[in-house]
Design an enzyme around this catalytic site. Structure first.
Site, short mmCIF file in Angstrom:
data_model
loop_
_atom_site.label_atom_id
_atom_site.label_comp_id
_atom_site.label_asym_id
_atom_site.label_seq_id
_atom_site.Cartn_x
_atom_site.Cartn_y
_atom_site.Cartn_z
N ARG A 53 0.78 -1.34 0.01
CA ARG A 53 0.14 -0.08 -0.04
C ARG A 53 0.91 1.36 0.00
O ARG A 53 0.74 2.01 0.85
CB ARG A 53 -1.00 -0.11 1.00
CG ARG A 53 -2.10 -1.14 1.02
CD ARG A 53 -3.38 -0.67 2.17
NE ARG A 53 -4.22 -1.73 1.58
CZ ARG A 53 -4.84 -2.32 2.76
NH1 ARG A 53 -4.18 -2.25 4.01
NH2 ARG A 53 -5.84 -3.22 2.64
N HIS A 54 1.89 1.38 -0.91
CA HIS A 54 2.73 2.46 -1.04
C HIS A 54 3.30 2.48 -2.63
O HIS A 54 3.43 1.26 -2.97
CB HIS A 54 3.69 2.49 0.02
CG HIS A 54 4.67 1.14 0.18
ND1 HIS A 54 4.55 0.41 1.07
CD2 HIS A 54 5.54 0.67 -0.83
CE1 HIS A 54 5.42 -0.60 0.89
NE2 HIS A 54 6.25 -0.22 -0.29
N ALA A 55 3.92 3.42 -2.94
CA ALA A 55 4.86 3.38 -3.71
C ALA A 55 5.99 3.96 -3.72
O ALA A 55 6.43 4.55 -2.32
CB ALA A 55 4.36 4.42 -5.05
N ARG A 99 1.81 -0.68 -5.15
CA ARG A 99 1.69 -1.76 -4.74
C ARG A 99 1.07 -2.44 -3.46
O ARG A 99 1.09 -1.77 -2.57
CB ARG A 99 3.13 -2.64 -5.09
CG ARG A 99 4.05 -2.68 -3.85
CD ARG A 99 4.61 -1.16 -3.67
NE ARG A 99 5.34 -0.61 -4.68
CZ ARG A 99 6.88 -1.14 -5.02
NH1 ARG A 99 7.28 -1.76 -4.17
NH2 ARG A 99 7.17 -0.34 -5.89
#
Ligand code: T46
Length: 138
Positions: A53-55, A99
């Site tokens: 839950r980040h890039a 992702r």
């Protein structure tokens, strides 16, 4: 290979695995990794829990499933793609991709080889900010 986009490449069963009566041995040449490796970490994920839950702003990664199965959502800010990776599958993941990883069973282990050492400032953890950053680049 099941998915090849500008920012990611999913290879199924590309990792060399030697099986015999004692078990399995996997081999990976560092020359197969498209960047100099600076860090290795691994995730032993709990079933059905979502991680990621980040890039990343600049981190490049090579990920290999060592055990179990993962459902992975990849989002480049324009479209979102879902892939299922099982043991031996690998994924080359470039920066700038949102992702999410969900373990599909209770014994899911992911090994990550990364282009940089850990840096919290390289993370975008807010999806709206991620989308704004992509539009700023486009
Ligand atoms: C990614 C996915 C696949 C460290 O201290 N060192 C490290 O090398 C890493 C990766 C994390 N941490 C700390 C930072 C947090 O306090 O470990 C804690 C959990 O990290 P995070 O919530 O970022 O874990 P995931 O599983 O959501 O994401 C990780 C990676 O951070 C990320 O790069 O792509 O695995």
């Amino acid at each position: 290979m099941i998915s090849d986009a500008k920012n990611w490449k999913v290879n199924t069963r590309e990792t060399k695995v030697i099986a015999d009566e004692r078990g399995f041995l996997g081999e990976l040449n560092l020359s197969e990794i498209p960047f100099p490796a600076k860090r290795i970490y691994w995730i032993h994920a709990f079933e059905e829990e979502t991680r990621g839950r980040h890039a990343h702003i600049s981190l490049r990664q090579f990920l290999i499933v060592l055990s179990g199965k993962f459902s992975i959502t990849l989002d480049d800010g324009i479209s979102s793609h879902q892939v299922e990776l099982k043991v031996g599958d690998n994924l080359i993941l470039e920066a700038g991709v949102w992702r999410e990883f969900r373990a599909l069973d209770g014994d899911a282990i992911l090994l990550v080889i990364a282009s940089q050492e850990y840096d919290d400032l390289d993370y975008i953890r807010d999806y709206d900010l991620f989308i704004k950053s992509k539009h700023a680049v486009l």
